[in-house]
Design an enzyme around this catalytic site. Structure first.
Site, mmCIF file in Angstrom:
data_model
loop_
_atom_site.group_PDB
_atom_site.id
_atom_site.type_symbol
_atom_site.label_atom_id
_atom_site.label_comp_id
_atom_site.label_asym_id
_atom_site.label_seq_id
_atom_site.Cartn_x
_atom_site.Cartn_y
_atom_site.Cartn_z
ATOM 1 N N ARG A 32 14.966 45.644 55.487
ATOM 2 C CA ARG A 32 15.089 45.842 54.739
ATOM 3 C C ARG A 32 16.470 44.388 53.520
ATOM 4 O O ARG A 32 15.617 43.599 54.489
ATOM 5 C CB ARG A 32 17.427 45.879 54.927
ATOM 6 C CG ARG A 32 17.225 45.127 56.889
ATOM 7 C CD ARG A 32 18.688 44.199 56.781
ATOM 8 N NE ARG A 32 19.204 43.564 57.471
ATOM 9 C CZ ARG A 32 18.635 41.944 57.564
ATOM 10 N NH1 ARG A 32 18.267 41.742 56.861
ATOM 11 N NH2 ARG A 32 18.766 41.530 59.183
ATOM 12 N N GLY A 132 9.724 37.024 60.486
ATOM 13 C CA GLY A 132 11.234 35.923 61.205
ATOM 14 C C GLY A 132 11.964 35.153 59.896
ATOM 15 O O GLY A 132 11.906 34.597 60.089
ATOM 16 N N SER A 137 12.099 41.850 60.007
ATOM 17 C CA SER A 137 10.508 43.116 60.464
ATOM 18 C C SER A 137 10.252 43.256 61.819
ATOM 19 O O SER A 137 9.486 44.995 61.792
ATOM 20 C CB SER A 137 9.493 41.924 60.661
ATOM 21 O OG SER A 137 9.868 40.352 61.015
ATOM 22 N N ASP A 182 20.265 47.000 60.742
ATOM 23 C CA ASP A 182 18.723 46.461 60.488
ATOM 24 C C ASP A 182 18.539 48.431 60.918
ATOM 25 O O ASP A 182 16.778 48.326 60.063
ATOM 26 C CB ASP A 182 18.109 45.645 61.464
ATOM 27 C CG ASP A 182 19.034 44.431 61.016
ATOM 28 O OD1 ASP A 182 20.348 44.568 59.979
ATOM 29 O OD2 ASP A 182 18.515 43.538 61.517
ATOM 30 N N TYR A 232 23.474 33.453 67.650
ATOM 31 C CA TYR A 232 23.625 34.927 67.989
ATOM 32 C C TYR A 232 24.916 35.594 68.944
ATOM 33 O O TYR A 232 25.763 36.223 68.291
ATOM 34 C CB TYR A 232 22.638 36.030 67.007
ATOM 35 C CG TYR A 232 23.047 37.297 66.361
ATOM 36 C CD1 TYR A 232 23.158 37.254 65.409
ATOM 37 C CD2 TYR A 232 22.902 38.269 67.661
ATOM 38 C CE1 TYR A 232 22.808 38.236 64.751
ATOM 39 C CE2 TYR A 232 23.765 39.223 67.395
ATOM 40 C CZ TYR A 232 23.799 39.344 66.387
ATOM 41 O OH TYR A 232 23.784 40.758 65.397
HETATM 42 C C1 GLA Z 1 20.721 40.451 62.350
HETATM 43 C C2 GLA Z 1 20.979 41.327 63.500
HETATM 44 C C3 GLA Z 1 21.998 42.261 62.635
HETATM 45 C C4 GLA Z 1 23.341 41.421 62.062
HETATM 46 C C5 GLA Z 1 23.280 40.166 61.202
HETATM 47 C C6 GLA Z 1 24.392 40.053 60.766
HETATM 48 O O1 GLA Z 1 19.832 40.590 61.249
HETATM 49 O O2 GLA Z 1 20.317 41.780 63.699
HETATM 50 O O3 GLA Z 1 22.233 43.252 63.142
HETATM 51 O O4 GLA Z 1 24.705 41.476 63.038
HETATM 52 O O5 GLA Z 1 22.488 39.810 61.727
HETATM 53 O O6 GLA Z 1 24.716 40.286 59.698
#
Ligand code: GLA
Length: 398
Positions: A32, A132, A137, A182, A232
């Site tokens: 995505r 990555g 992915s 995602d 994160y």
């Molecule tokens: C990663 C996480 C998502 C989202 C994005 C930031 O892709 O998997 O859930 O939090 O970061 O928008």
């Protein structure tokens, strides 16, 4: 080149070579790109992703039942050139070290919990979602696995339940406390449409994005900054702290007025919590506004919102990096007659890709300019492709 057809043929032919038979089941799930709405999903806010024309494909056939031993599946990954065994029954504990098949094993564990009863299988998987690169992915691998489990177990999961169990696999088996975006878009994407998702109600609204004059251009910066992996979770924690200070359950519930009211508390120390919350609150608004602007085909508004989102991610949320900032600056210099509508970092951040909306008739010159300028400034060659919103997970053969 059709990325799904070619990958499917490659995967099927690999299966034949490896196992000497025809696969009975073939499934696919896409990666995505997020158009806008970054780091909002775990704040119960809005996101606006679309599935891309890059996929994980799995071809499978019956495996050997192993007598009294726990039932197993065998998966060969073409990308890794490695075979792994996964358990299909019993209690399955996550391994200490995350491996490529941890995503598969975690998803299978979730499917078993939901009552699926997959028979032994052997499978080949290939993916052309850059690994990555911030294009999910891993979500495409989880959703493809869940789709395979549904098909061979002959039982369909509720799509929301399916996305949630894939997210849980990522949390528990890959140690990444991601939001829901995602897995949702990979499972439920629709061709020609982007998905405005309210991450609280979890009700997606599909927004057409089919104007043939507009392309979605993805530029892989080909950098992934070495981080400790704590960034994160740290962002998530800061958001929770900011929400607690303002007395709301999630940042989704806060407004700019509330933010100002608590400014002094949030700005204590380095002012970090204020900036983090400022990003999320303004990004939620931008996301809803962008979906509306897309419907009106108000490209000026779409462009401004994308650039504003990048600015906010760069300075308030601090998840960009110099290379992606350079890409967005190049995009900014090509707006108007140059053919770029808007551009921003996409995904979790700290490298990965930028997403740009580009006028189709200018795509080639924009691509050339991105390649030349980015190389001049960084010494790195970017990887660029155009895509349109793709279909989510699908069963190709069963
Ligand atoms: C990663 C996480 C998502 C989202 C994005 C930031 O892709 O998997 O859930 O939090 O970061 O928008």
């Amino acid at each position: 080149m059709n990325y799904l057809t070619d990958l499917t043929e490659e995967t099927i032919s690999d299966f034949r070579k490896r196992y000497g038979s025809e696969p009975e089941t073939v499934v696919a799930a896409p990666g995505r790109v997020n158009l806008i709405g970054e780091h909002t999903d775990y704040n119960d806010g809005f996101v606006f992703p679309m599935a891309i024309e890059r996929y994980t494909v799995i071809a499978a056939g019956p495996g050997k039942e192993s007598g009294s031993a726990p039932r197993r599946g065998i998966v060969y990954s073409g990308n890794m050139n490695e075979e792994a065994e996964v358990l299909l029954e019993g209690a399955i504990a996550p391994e200490k070290e995350v491996k490529w098949y941890s995503y598969i094993q975690g998803t299978i564990a979730g499917c078993l919990e939901k009552g699926l009863n997959p028979p032994a299988f052997q499978a080949v998987l290939h993916s052309n979602v850059p690994l990555g690169g911030g294009l999910s992915s891993s979500a495409s691998l989880e959703v493809a696995t869940a789709t395979l489990m549904e098909t061979i177990s002959k039982k369909k999961l509720d799509p929301v339940e399916k996305a949630l169990l894939c997210q849980k696999a990522e949390h528990e088996y890959a140690g990444m406390p991601c939001g829901i975006m995602d897995q949702f878009i990979s499972a439920m994407g629709e061709k020609g449409k982007a998905m405005l998702l309210d991450c609280r109600s979890r009700v997606p609204k599909m927004i057409p994005l089919e104007n043939p004059e507009i392309l979605i251009m993805i530029t892989n910066s080909n950098v992934k900054h070495k981080l400790t992996g704590s960034e994160y979770p740290e962002r998530r924690r800061s958001c929770e702290q900011a929400a607690a200070i303002m007395g709301v359950a999630k940042l989704r519930d806060a407004s700019l007025d509330l933010l100002e009211k608590y400014r002094a508390d949030l700005q204590k120390g380095d002012g970090l919590l204020y900036r983090r919350a400022h990003h999320v609150i303004t990004e939620d608004d931008r996301t809803v506004n962008m979906a509306e602007a897309l419907v009106r085909e108000d490209w000026d508004a779409v462009g401004s919102l994308m650039f504003a989102s990048h600015h906010s991610l760069q300075y308030d949320f601090e998840v960009s990096c110099p290379e992606i900032d350079i890409l967005v600056d190049i995009a900014r210099s090509l707006t108007g007659a140059g053919g770029v509508i808007g551009s921003r970092i996409t995904g979790g951040g700290f490298g990965g890709c930028s997403v740009s909306l580009v006028r189709a008739d200018k795509f080639e010159s924009v691509q050339r300019c991105f390649e030349e300028e980015y190389y001049k400034k960084t010494g790195i060659k970017p990887t660029i492709f155009a895509t349109r919103p793709a279909q989510g997970a699908a069963v190709i053969r069963s």
